[in-house]
Every structure is written in C-alpha cells, then in structure tokens.
Design a protein around this motif. Sequence first.
Motif, PDB file in Angstrom:
ATOM      1  N   MET A  23     -49.110  -6.116  74.972  1.00  0.00           N
ATOM      2  CA  MET A  23     -47.993  -6.263  75.911  1.00  0.00           C
ATOM      3  C   MET A  23     -48.418  -5.923  77.343  1.00  0.00           C
ATOM      4  O   MET A  23     -47.666  -6.145  78.268  1.00  0.00           O
ATOM      5  CB  MET A  23     -46.833  -5.335  75.511  1.00  0.00           C
ATOM      6  N   GLN A  24     -49.617  -5.376  77.508  1.00  0.00           N
ATOM      7  CA  GLN A  24     -50.159  -4.952  78.803  1.00  0.00           C
ATOM      8  C   GLN A  24     -49.290  -3.874  79.458  1.00  0.00           C
ATOM      9  O   GLN A  24     -49.027  -3.882  80.653  1.00  0.00           O
ATOM     10  CB  GLN A  24     -50.351  -6.152  79.731  1.00  0.00           C
ATOM     11  N   VAL A  25     -48.863  -2.923  78.632  1.00  0.00           N
ATOM     12  CA  VAL A  25     -48.028  -1.818  79.101  1.00  0.00           C
ATOM     13  C   VAL A  25     -48.844  -0.898  79.993  1.00  0.00           C
ATOM     14  O   VAL A  25     -49.981  -0.550  79.670  1.00  0.00           O
ATOM     15  CB  VAL A  25     -47.450  -1.029  77.902  1.00  0.00           C
ATOM     16  N   GLU A  26     -48.239  -0.503  81.091  1.00  0.00           N
ATOM     17  CA  GLU A  26     -48.821   0.474  81.997  1.00  0.00           C
ATOM     18  C   GLU A  26     -47.877   1.669  82.109  1.00  0.00           C
ATOM     19  O   GLU A  26     -46.668   1.489  82.235  1.00  0.00           O
ATOM     20  CB  GLU A  26     -49.034  -0.118  83.393  1.00  0.00           C
ATOM     21  N   VAL A  27     -48.440   2.866  82.035  1.00  0.00           N
ATOM     22  CA  VAL A  27     -47.664   4.088  82.262  1.00  0.00           C
ATOM     23  C   VAL A  27     -47.678   4.310  83.766  1.00  0.00           C
ATOM     24  O   VAL A  27     -48.687   4.726  84.337  1.00  0.00           O
ATOM     25  CB  VAL A  27     -48.277   5.291  81.516  1.00  0.00           C
ATOM     26  N   GLU A  28     -46.554   4.008  84.402  1.00  0.00           N
ATOM     27  CA  GLU A  28     -46.483   4.135  85.864  1.00  0.00           C
ATOM     28  C   GLU A  28     -46.421   5.588  86.294  1.00  0.00           C
ATOM     29  O   GLU A  28     -47.040   5.983  87.265  1.00  0.00           O
ATOM     30  CB  GLU A  28     -45.270   3.375  86.392  1.00  0.00           C
ATOM     31  N   GLY A  29     -45.640   6.395  85.574  1.00  0.00           N
ATOM     32  CA  GLY A  29     -45.545   7.814  85.899  1.00  0.00           C
ATOM     33  C   GLY A  29     -44.147   8.349  85.694  1.00  0.00           C
ATOM     34  O   GLY A  29     -43.293   7.694  85.099  1.00  0.00           O
ATOM     35  N   ARG A  36     -41.544   6.255  83.425  1.00  0.00           N
ATOM     36  CA  ARG A  36     -41.451   4.832  83.762  1.00  0.00           C
ATOM     37  C   ARG A  36     -42.681   4.092  83.246  1.00  0.00           C
ATOM     38  O   ARG A  36     -43.805   4.481  83.526  1.00  0.00           O
ATOM     39  CB  ARG A  36     -41.320   4.657  85.271  1.00  0.00           C
ATOM     40  N   LEU A  37     -42.429   3.022  82.484  1.00  0.00           N
ATOM     41  CA  LEU A  37     -43.462   2.131  81.986  1.00  0.00           C
ATOM     42  C   LEU A  37     -43.193   0.729  82.509  1.00  0.00           C
ATOM     43  O   LEU A  37     -42.034   0.348  82.721  1.00  0.00           O
ATOM     44  CB  LEU A  37     -43.469   2.075  80.454  1.00  0.00           C
ATOM     45  N   THR A  38     -44.245  -0.050  82.674  1.00  0.00           N
ATOM     46  CA  THR A  38     -44.099  -1.427  83.115  1.00  0.00           C
ATOM     47  C   THR A  38     -44.936  -2.342  82.225  1.00  0.00           C
ATOM     48  O   THR A  38     -45.873  -1.899  81.559  1.00  0.00           O
ATOM     49  CB  THR A  38     -44.554  -1.606  84.579  1.00  0.00           C
ATOM     50  N   ALA A  39     -44.575  -3.623  82.243  1.00  0.00           N
ATOM     51  CA  ALA A  39     -45.346  -4.653  81.554  1.00  0.00           C
ATOM     52  C   ALA A  39     -45.051  -5.981  82.243  1.00  0.00           C
ATOM     53  O   ALA A  39     -43.911  -6.230  82.654  1.00  0.00           O
ATOM     54  CB  ALA A  39     -44.960  -4.719  80.074  1.00  0.00           C
ATOM     55  N   PRO A  40     -46.051  -6.831  82.384  1.00  0.00           N
ATOM     56  CA  PRO A  40     -45.831  -8.099  83.077  1.00  0.00           C
ATOM     57  C   PRO A  40     -45.044  -9.085  82.215  1.00  0.00           C
ATOM     58  O   PRO A  40     -45.240  -9.155  81.001  1.00  0.00           O
ATOM     59  CB  PRO A  40     -47.252  -8.615  83.335  1.00  0.00           C
ATOM     60  N   LEU A  41     -44.179  -9.835  82.860  1.00  0.00           N
ATOM     61  CA  LEU A  41     -43.422 -10.874  82.156  1.00  0.00           C
ATOM     62  C   LEU A  41     -44.375 -11.862  81.491  1.00  0.00           C
ATOM     63  O   LEU A  41     -44.130 -12.292  80.363  1.00  0.00           O
ATOM     64  CB  LEU A  41     -42.481 -11.598  83.125  1.00  0.00           C
ATOM     65  N   SER A  42     -45.469 -12.197  82.158  1.00  0.00           N
ATOM     66  CA  SER A  42     -46.392 -13.216  81.649  1.00  0.00           C
ATOM     67  C   SER A  42     -46.928 -12.902  80.251  1.00  0.00           C
ATOM     68  O   SER A  42     -47.220 -13.818  79.482  1.00  0.00           O
ATOM     69  CB  SER A  42     -47.559 -13.408  82.620  1.00  0.00           C
ATOM     70  N   ALA A  43     -47.022 -11.633  79.882  1.00  0.00           N
ATOM     71  CA  ALA A  43     -47.500 -11.237  78.548  1.00  0.00           C
ATOM     72  C   ALA A  43     -46.357 -11.007  77.568  1.00  0.00           C
ATOM     73  O   ALA A  43     -46.596 -10.696  76.393  1.00  0.00           O
ATOM     74  CB  ALA A  43     -48.346  -9.968  78.659  1.00  0.00           C
ATOM     75  N   ASN A  44     -45.111 -11.170  78.034  1.00  0.00           N
ATOM     76  CA  ASN A  44     -43.942 -10.822  77.217  1.00  0.00           C
ATOM     77  C   ASN A  44     -42.835 -11.855  77.334  1.00  0.00           C
ATOM     78  O   ASN A  44     -41.656 -11.542  77.210  1.00  0.00           O
ATOM     79  CB  ASN A  44     -43.423  -9.445  77.657  1.00  0.00           C
ATOM     80  N   VAL A  45     -43.215 -13.107  77.566  1.00  0.00           N
ATOM     81  CA  VAL A  45     -42.255 -14.166  77.831  1.00  0.00           C
ATOM     82  C   VAL A  45     -41.866 -14.888  76.534  1.00  0.00           C
ATOM     83  O   VAL A  45     -42.670 -14.997  75.610  1.00  0.00           O
ATOM     84  CB  VAL A  45     -42.825 -15.146  78.889  1.00  0.00           C
ATOM     85  N   ASN A  46     -40.624 -15.360  76.485  1.00  0.00           N
ATOM     86  CA  ASN A  46     -40.164 -16.114  75.318  1.00  0.00           C
ATOM     87  C   ASN A  46     -40.111 -17.614  75.652  1.00  0.00           C
ATOM     88  O   ASN A  46     -40.537 -18.041  76.719  1.00  0.00           O
ATOM     89  CB  ASN A  46     -38.810 -15.584  74.827  1.00  0.00           C
ATOM     90  N   ASP A  47     -39.553 -18.394  74.755  1.00  0.00           N
ATOM     91  CA  ASP A  47     -39.487 -19.843  74.931  1.00  0.00           C
ATOM     92  C   ASP A  47     -38.517 -20.275  76.033  1.00  0.00           C
ATOM     93  O   ASP A  47     -38.523 -21.426  76.453  1.00  0.00           O
ATOM     94  CB  ASP A  47     -39.099 -20.518  73.608  1.00  0.00           C
TER      95      ASP A  47
END
Length: 152
Positions: A23-29, A36-47
């Motif tokens: 999911m390319q999760v990043e621990v922002e802090g 707060r965690l983030t992840a790019p839409l591009s790795a978590n997109v649906n149809d």
Amino acid sequence: MSLEEALQELREYCRGMPPVAAMQVEVEGMRGDALRLTAPLSANVNDKGNAFGGSLTSLMTVAGWGLVTLKLRLAGLKAEVYVADSQIRYLAPLYGDLVAEAVFAEGQAWDLFVDTLVQRGRARIQVDARVLLPEGGLATTLSGRYVAIAKR
C-alpha cells in the motif's frame, strides 16, 4: 526511547508487513495526540478511480495499531497489539492520497490501560481513526477496540 526513535521503529514494522508495504504506507508522525499515516492513491485505487475501500480500512486499522504500539514503546513496555473488532463508516469517495489519523477515543484512560496491562498481562483500549478528504471533511471512519498482550 524518544518519539523519533519510536516512530522510526514503527516505520520499520510497517515496511516489514507485505500488505502494508504494498500500500506504500508512510508513518508521517504525531500531530498532537494523533498518529498520522499516509498512502498514495496510485497504489490504492479502485476501478472507479478513487480510493479502494479495503485500503481505507487497512490504513485506519494500521493507524490504530500503530498508535497503541507507539505509545507502549514510549512507555517502555513490550506487547503484541491486535485489533479485536472495529466498525467502519464510508462517508464519501476519496479521489486523492490517503491520510489517516488515529487517536484514543473520548473517555479512554491511557494510564488505566497501562496499569491493566502491567497487572494482568493484557488490556484493551478504544481507538478512533479517520481518513480525511483533501478539501476537508471525512472519507471514512473507524471505531476499533485494540488489545495488547504483554511479551514475557
């Protein structure tokens, strides 16, 4: 252990879990009391071109787990943390990157949680998480009960 050391340890845990890494999760802090965690839409997109519901749920679940894990490490305690149950609400489609925040639910007492864990070897605490919309508001919410079991 400092906050930055605990955050780095959490980042390494996340990189070591294949589904979370995918999911390319990043621990922002930490922002105040929120992890707060983030992840790019591009790795978590649906149809439909928006955020996949499973990714939204997963990111919030990991944020809650991460919050409890991080706070335990800062308290000098070692425990396995699990999500016991959760309730999810999908409120609006998300067409941007995923940003999740997790906090302890209102009325939850961290000190009681720690005391119970030390005395009984296990404890539970309620966590609230949410995924934010870029323009403000909420895409998804999670209310979850997390359990910690002390490592012997």
